[in-house]
Design an enzyme around this catalytic site. Structure first.
Site, PDB file in Angstrom:
ATOM      1  N   ASP A  36       0.839  -1.192   0.000  1.00  0.00           N
ATOM      2  CA  ASP A  36       0.000   0.000   0.000  1.00  0.00           C
ATOM      3  C   ASP A  36       0.879   1.249   0.000  1.00  0.00           C
ATOM      4  OD1 ASP A  36      -1.816   2.061   0.783  1.00  0.00           O
ATOM      5  OD2 ASP A  36      -3.082   0.560   1.765  1.00  0.00           O
ATOM      6  N   ILE A  37       0.539   2.222  -0.836  1.00  0.00           N
ATOM      7  CA  ILE A  37       1.322   3.475  -0.829  1.00  0.00           C
ATOM      8  C   ILE A  37       1.181   4.193   0.515  1.00  0.00           C
ATOM      9  CG2 ILE A  37       1.366   3.847  -3.331  1.00  0.00           C
ATOM     10  CD1 ILE A  37      -0.899   5.964  -2.897  1.00  0.00           C
ATOM     11  N   PHE A  66       0.803   6.273 -10.035  1.00  0.00           N
ATOM     12  CA  PHE A  66      -0.494   5.942 -10.656  1.00  0.00           C
ATOM     13  C   PHE A  66      -1.499   5.443  -9.621  1.00  0.00           C
ATOM     14  CE2 PHE A  66       2.499   5.071 -14.175  1.00  0.00           C
ATOM     15  CZ  PHE A  66       1.866   5.681 -15.241  1.00  0.00           C
ATOM     16  N   GLU A 102      -7.718   4.951  -6.348  1.00  0.00           N
ATOM     17  CA  GLU A 102      -9.057   4.467  -6.661  1.00  0.00           C
ATOM     18  C   GLU A 102      -9.506   5.357  -7.810  1.00  0.00           C
ATOM     19  OE1 GLU A 102     -10.786   1.959  -5.585  1.00  0.00           O
ATOM     20  OE2 GLU A 102      -9.365   1.315  -4.058  1.00  0.00           O
ATOM     21  N   THR A 132      -5.786  13.883 -13.332  1.00  0.00           N
ATOM     22  CA  THR A 132      -6.892  13.773 -14.288  1.00  0.00           C
ATOM     23  C   THR A 132      -7.460  15.137 -14.668  1.00  0.00           C
ATOM     24  OG1 THR A 132      -9.178  12.984 -14.440  1.00  0.00           O
ATOM     25  CG2 THR A 132      -8.374  13.400 -12.247  1.00  0.00           C
ATOM     26  N   GLU A 141     -10.527  15.648 -14.619  1.00  0.00           N
ATOM     27  CA  GLU A 141     -11.777  15.813 -13.864  1.00  0.00           C
ATOM     28  C   GLU A 141     -11.646  16.823 -12.730  1.00  0.00           C
ATOM     29  OE1 GLU A 141     -14.108  12.444 -12.969  1.00  0.00           O
ATOM     30  OE2 GLU A 141     -13.597  11.405 -14.817  1.00  0.00           O
ATOM     31  N   SER A 151     -13.025  13.011  -8.119  1.00  0.00           N
ATOM     32  CA  SER A 151     -12.239  14.152  -8.619  1.00  0.00           C
ATOM     33  C   SER A 151     -11.790  15.064  -7.481  1.00  0.00           C
ATOM     34  CB  SER A 151     -12.992  14.917  -9.700  1.00  0.00           C
ATOM     35  OG  SER A 151     -14.271  15.307  -9.270  1.00  0.00           O
ATOM     36  N   ALA A 152     -12.603  15.137  -6.414  1.00  0.00           N
ATOM     37  CA  ALA A 152     -12.197  15.958  -5.268  1.00  0.00           C
ATOM     38  C   ALA A 152     -10.968  15.346  -4.593  1.00  0.00           C
ATOM     39  CB  ALA A 152     -13.346  16.078  -4.276  1.00  0.00           C
ATOM     40  N   LYS A 164      -8.700  13.502  -6.090  1.00  0.00           N
ATOM     41  CA  LYS A 164      -7.546  13.721  -6.975  1.00  0.00           C
ATOM     42  C   LYS A 164      -7.086  15.183  -6.884  1.00  0.00           C
ATOM     43  CE  LYS A 164      -5.775  11.241  -9.508  1.00  0.00           C
ATOM     44  NZ  LYS A 164      -4.663  10.267  -9.330  1.00  0.00           N
ATOM     45  N   HIS A 216     -23.220  14.181 -12.734  1.00  0.00           N
ATOM     46  CA  HIS A 216     -22.487  13.782 -13.946  1.00  0.00           C
ATOM     47  C   HIS A 216     -21.930  15.002 -14.693  1.00  0.00           C
ATOM     48  CE1 HIS A 216     -22.722  10.712 -17.504  1.00  0.00           C
ATOM     49  NE2 HIS A 216     -21.502  11.197 -17.324  1.00  0.00           N
TER      50      HIS A 216
HETATM   51  P1  NAD Z   1      -6.931   1.533 -12.164  1.00  0.00           P
HETATM   52  O1  NAD Z   1      -8.053   1.610 -11.186  1.00  0.00           O
HETATM   53  O2  NAD Z   1      -7.043   0.667 -13.343  1.00  0.00           O
HETATM   54  O3  NAD Z   1      -5.593   1.096 -11.398  1.00  0.00           O
HETATM   55  C1  NAD Z   1      -5.223   1.585 -10.144  1.00  0.00           C
HETATM   56  C2  NAD Z   1      -4.138   0.682  -9.581  1.00  0.00           C
HETATM   57  O4  NAD Z   1      -3.743   1.207  -8.301  1.00  0.00           O
HETATM   58  C3  NAD Z   1      -4.614  -0.760  -9.331  1.00  0.00           C
HETATM   59  O5  NAD Z   1      -3.645  -1.673  -9.804  1.00  0.00           O
HETATM   60  C4  NAD Z   1      -4.736  -0.847  -7.819  1.00  0.00           C
HETATM   61  O6  NAD Z   1      -4.506  -2.151  -7.311  1.00  0.00           O
HETATM   62  C5  NAD Z   1      -3.668   0.136  -7.367  1.00  0.00           C
HETATM   63  N1  NAD Z   1      -3.925   0.695  -6.022  1.00  0.00           N
HETATM   64  C6  NAD Z   1      -5.107   1.167  -5.542  1.00  0.00           C
HETATM   65  N2  NAD Z   1      -4.944   1.588  -4.264  1.00  0.00           N
HETATM   66  C7  NAD Z   1      -3.627   1.391  -3.950  1.00  0.00           C
HETATM   67  C8  NAD Z   1      -2.844   1.646  -2.803  1.00  0.00           C
HETATM   68  N3  NAD Z   1      -3.382   2.183  -1.692  1.00  0.00           N
HETATM   69  N4  NAD Z   1      -1.531   1.324  -2.818  1.00  0.00           N
HETATM   70  C9  NAD Z   1      -0.984   0.759  -3.920  1.00  0.00           C
HETATM   71  N5  NAD Z   1      -1.682   0.494  -5.038  1.00  0.00           N
HETATM   72  C10 NAD Z   1      -2.990   0.808  -5.061  1.00  0.00           C
HETATM   73  O7  NAD Z   1      -6.640   3.043 -12.563  1.00  0.00           O
HETATM   74  P2  NAD Z   1      -6.125   3.641 -13.949  1.00  0.00           P
HETATM   75  O8  NAD Z   1      -7.284   3.904 -14.815  1.00  0.00           O
HETATM   76  O9  NAD Z   1      -4.996   2.827 -14.433  1.00  0.00           O
HETATM   77  O10 NAD Z   1      -5.590   5.061 -13.452  1.00  0.00           O
HETATM   78  C11 NAD Z   1      -4.254   5.215 -12.988  1.00  0.00           C
HETATM   79  C12 NAD Z   1      -4.033   6.651 -12.545  1.00  0.00           C
HETATM   80  O11 NAD Z   1      -4.280   7.523 -13.648  1.00  0.00           O
HETATM   81  C13 NAD Z   1      -4.978   7.105 -11.433  1.00  0.00           C
HETATM   82  O12 NAD Z   1      -4.256   7.932 -10.565  1.00  0.00           O
HETATM   83  C14 NAD Z   1      -6.052   7.901 -12.163  1.00  0.00           C
HETATM   84  O13 NAD Z   1      -6.585   8.904 -11.327  1.00  0.00           O
HETATM   85  C15 NAD Z   1      -5.247   8.502 -13.295  1.00  0.00           C
HETATM   86  N6  NAD Z   1      -6.001   8.786 -14.534  1.00  0.00           N
HETATM   87  C16 NAD Z   1      -6.765   7.828 -15.117  1.00  0.00           C
HETATM   88  C17 NAD Z   1      -7.411   8.106 -16.323  1.00  0.00           C
HETATM   89  C18 NAD Z   1      -8.248   7.067 -17.033  1.00  0.00           C
HETATM   90  O14 NAD Z   1      -8.896   7.394 -18.020  1.00  0.00           O
HETATM   91  N7  NAD Z   1      -8.276   5.830 -16.596  1.00  0.00           N
HETATM   92  C19 NAD Z   1      -7.277   9.368 -16.914  1.00  0.00           C
HETATM   93  C20 NAD Z   1      -6.500  10.333 -16.275  1.00  0.00           C
HETATM   94  C21 NAD Z   1      -5.840  10.020 -15.084  1.00  0.00           C
HETATM   95  O1  DAU Z   2     -11.411  12.029 -17.533  1.00  0.00           O
HETATM   96  C1  DAU Z   2     -10.474  11.186 -16.940  1.00  0.00           C
HETATM   97  C2  DAU Z   2     -11.185  10.153 -16.103  1.00  0.00           C
HETATM   98  O2  DAU Z   2     -11.787   9.244 -17.013  1.00  0.00           O
HETATM   99  C3  DAU Z   2     -10.279   9.420 -15.115  1.00  0.00           C
HETATM  100  O3  DAU Z   2      -9.769  10.337 -14.191  1.00  0.00           O
HETATM  101  C4  DAU Z   2     -11.067   8.317 -14.399  1.00  0.00           C
HETATM  102  O4  DAU Z   2     -10.193   7.572 -13.562  1.00  0.00           O
HETATM  103  C5  DAU Z   2     -11.661   7.401 -15.451  1.00  0.00           C
HETATM  104  O5  DAU Z   2     -12.440   6.408 -14.830  1.00  0.00           O
HETATM  105  C6  DAU Z   2     -12.517   8.196 -16.440  1.00  0.00           C
HETATM  106  O6  DAU Z   2     -13.694   8.719 -15.777  1.00  0.00           O
HETATM  107  P1  DAU Z   2     -15.133   8.750 -16.490  1.00  0.00           P
HETATM  108  O7  DAU Z   2     -16.168   8.849 -15.444  1.00  0.00           O
HETATM  109  O8  DAU Z   2     -15.155   9.761 -17.581  1.00  0.00           O
HETATM  110  O9  DAU Z   2     -15.093   7.289 -17.187  1.00  0.00           O
HETATM  111  P2  DAU Z   2     -16.224   6.155 -17.330  1.00  0.00           P
HETATM  112  O10 DAU Z   2     -15.693   5.147 -18.272  1.00  0.00           O
HETATM  113  O11 DAU Z   2     -16.706   5.699 -16.000  1.00  0.00           O
HETATM  114  O12 DAU Z   2     -17.412   6.932 -18.039  1.00  0.00           O
HETATM  115  C7  DAU Z   2     -17.228   7.558 -19.300  1.00  0.00           C
HETATM  116  C8  DAU Z   2     -18.538   8.232 -19.651  1.00  0.00           C
HETATM  117  O13 DAU Z   2     -19.516   7.214 -19.924  1.00  0.00           O
HETATM  118  C9  DAU Z   2     -19.120   9.074 -18.530  1.00  0.00           C
HETATM  119  O14 DAU Z   2     -19.765  10.207 -19.080  1.00  0.00           O
HETATM  120  C10 DAU Z   2     -20.149   8.151 -17.878  1.00  0.00           C
HETATM  121  C11 DAU Z   2     -20.642   7.311 -19.045  1.00  0.00           C
HETATM  122  N1  DAU Z   2     -21.062   5.933 -18.704  1.00  0.00           N
HETATM  123  C12 DAU Z   2     -20.223   5.143 -17.971  1.00  0.00           C
HETATM  124  C13 DAU Z   2     -20.583   3.853 -17.631  1.00  0.00           C
HETATM  125  C14 DAU Z   2     -19.675   2.997 -16.791  1.00  0.00           C
HETATM  126  C15 DAU Z   2     -22.268   5.433 -19.190  1.00  0.00           C
HETATM  127  O15 DAU Z   2     -23.024   6.150 -19.896  1.00  0.00           O
HETATM  128  N2  DAU Z   2     -22.632   4.158 -18.866  1.00  0.00           N
HETATM  129  C16 DAU Z   2     -21.835   3.342 -18.084  1.00  0.00           C
HETATM  130  O16 DAU Z   2     -22.244   2.177 -17.797  1.00  0.00           O
END
Ligand code: NAD
Ligand code: DAU
Length: 354
Positions: free
Chosen positions: A57-58, A79, A82, A132, A134, A159-160, A162, A293
């Site tokens: 855990d971080i 990275f 949650e 992000t 967000e 987002s809060a 982050k 949303h």
């Molecule tokens: P993800 O949920 O797929 O992966 C998160 C990883 O972090 C997992 O492997 C999990 O086991 C690990 N983790 C969670 N809590 C932990 C802890 N306390 N200690 C150590 N490891 C822990 O997330 P992702 O989509 O890969 O996103 C990675 C990063 O990028 C996040 O910080 C997210 O906010 C950011 N981000 C994601 C997106 C996106 O579209 N997915 C976009 C912009 C930024």
């Molecule tokens: O913008 C960056 C973010 O993108 C990251 O910081 C987050 O970690 C990542 O999860 C993602 O967030 P979103 O909420 O934008 O992603 P999600 O895939 O959950 O949803 C994308 C859009 O689709 C959003 O407007 C909600 C909508 N949605 C999502 C789901 C899961 C649906 O309409 N139906 C669904 O079942």
């Protein structure tokens, strides 16, 4: 050696694979393996002595301090988080714990470690925080895209949390001089994306003959970036970014959710046609909207292009084609991920809807 946290998640595992594929420094991968962490993503690194995985855990002070010192870490890429907005609405506690307290702990451990380094190692050290778009809140249809100086206006517990972590990172630079960098990125998509998020969920449900759930009117807009482009941007910022700066990363691909789902259906209709010739679009189902949303995100990524020469290589069309193909070729990966815990989530989230 660099320390990557959350390197078994979606973007983290893509980053580790890309980094080692490029022949860069060895990676120490620290991941708690929550429901979102998956060592299967890293299977191709089995036996690779440049990759060391530690489950942890971080937020664990002793563990993180010892790892930094023992492995003479040169840079940290954070990275670990949650990451799912809907989960943050149902249960924000883990988001505060990992995203806020975890980042705080990581910063403190890094500060104490960094203060013991020689002047040269101190100068070379970097803490890169992955954040992000967000944090900036929601845009109106005609508003210009977010720049790095846009006001922080987070609207969900995710987002809060982050935003809070971004502020901590900034404070550790200004107060203690820790050499930090922050990246704020738009929505990623690509291989190893957990099927709770829109794109992999829709592909998975489509192939299973299940409803494709669209929140509200489906006109919410996201700026989509193929994950390997995000990984390349992070490498660039780590290599050439100015200490203390923040960089927006985006795909210049603003799409309404319904358009994204249509694109997936068209690709599946072409590459995995349904028996009987019907389109996957028939599975589209409008469901209750996400509370709070955000309507639109859009990133102005001109700073990273101008100052560091990064721009995305994939278009939405090429990235989506690769993504759908990856899921078609790796159905077992999704099957393995979609375990008991995953099914429980789907049951709670879409009850009465899908
Ligand atoms: P993800 O949920 O797929 O992966 C998160 C990883 O972090 C997992 O492997 C999990 O086991 C690990 N983790 C969670 N809590 C932990 C802890 N306390 N200690 C150590 N490891 C822990 O997330 P992702 O989509 O890969 O996103 C990675 C990063 O990028 C996040 O910080 C997210 O906010 C950011 N981000 C994601 C997106 C996106 O579209 N997915 C976009 C912009 C930024
Ligand atoms: O913008 C960056 C973010 O993108 C990251 O910081 C987050 O970690 C990542 O999860 C993602 O967030 P979103 O909420 O934008 O992603 P999600 O895939 O959950 O949803 C994308 C859009 O689709 C959003 O407007 C909600 C909508 N949605 C999502 C789901 C899961 C649906 O309409 N139906 C669904 O079942």
């Amino acid at each position: 050696m660099i320390l990557v946290t959350g390197g078994a998640g979606f973007i983290g595992s893509n980053f580790v694979l890309d980094w080692l594929g490029a022949g860069l420094e060895p990676v120490l991968n620290l991941d708690k393996l929550t429901y979102a962490g998956n060592l299967e993503n890293l299977q191709s690194l089995k036996g690779n002595e440049n990759h060391t995985f530690v489950r942890g855990d971080i937020g664990d002070v002793e563990l993180v301090s010892a790892l930094l010192l023992k492995n003479k870490i040169r840079a940290v890429v954070n990275f670990a988080a949650e990451s799912h907005v809907d989960r943050s609405i149902r249960g924000p506690g883990d988001f505060i714990q990992t995203n806020v307290m975890g980042t705080f702990n990581l910063l403190e451990c890094c500060r104490k470690y960094w203060e013991t380094l020689s002047p040269k190692s101190k100068e070379d050290f970097r803490f890169l925080h992955v954040s992000t778009d967000e944090v900036f809140g929601s845009l109106g249809r005609a508003e210009p895209a977010f720049t790095e100086v846009h006001r922080y206006e987070p609207n969900s517990p995710y987002s809060a949390s982050k935003a809070a972590s971004d502020h901590l990172v900034r404070a550790w630079l200004h107060t203690y001089g820790l050499p930090v960098l922050t990246t704020n990125c738009s929505n990623n998509y690509g291989p190893y994306h957990f099927p709770e998020k829109l794109i992999p969920l829709v592909i998975h449900n489509a192939l299973k003959g299940k409803p494709l759930p669209i929140y509200g009117d489906g006109q919410q807009i996201r700026d989509w970036l193929y994950v390997s482009d995000h990984c390349a941007a992070i490498r660039r910022v780590l290599d050439r970014g100015q200490i203390g700066e923040t960089y927006n990363i985006g795909g210049c691909n603003e799409k309404a959710n319904l358009e994204v789902v249509d694109t997936i259906c068209n690709l599946l209709d072409a590459h995995k046609p349904k028996a009987g010739g019907k389109s996957y679009k028939e599975q589209i189902t409008f469901v209750t909207d996400r509370p709070g949303h955000d309507r639109r995100y859009a990133m102005d990524a001109s700073k990273i292009e101008r100052e560091l020469g990064w721009r995305p290589t994939e278009t939405f069309e090429s990235g989506m084609a690769k993504t759908v193909q990856w899921y078609l070729n790796n159905t077992q990966w999704t099957e393995n991920v979609a375990s008991g815990a995953y099914l429980e989530w789907v049951e709670q989230q879409y009850v009465g809807n899908a």
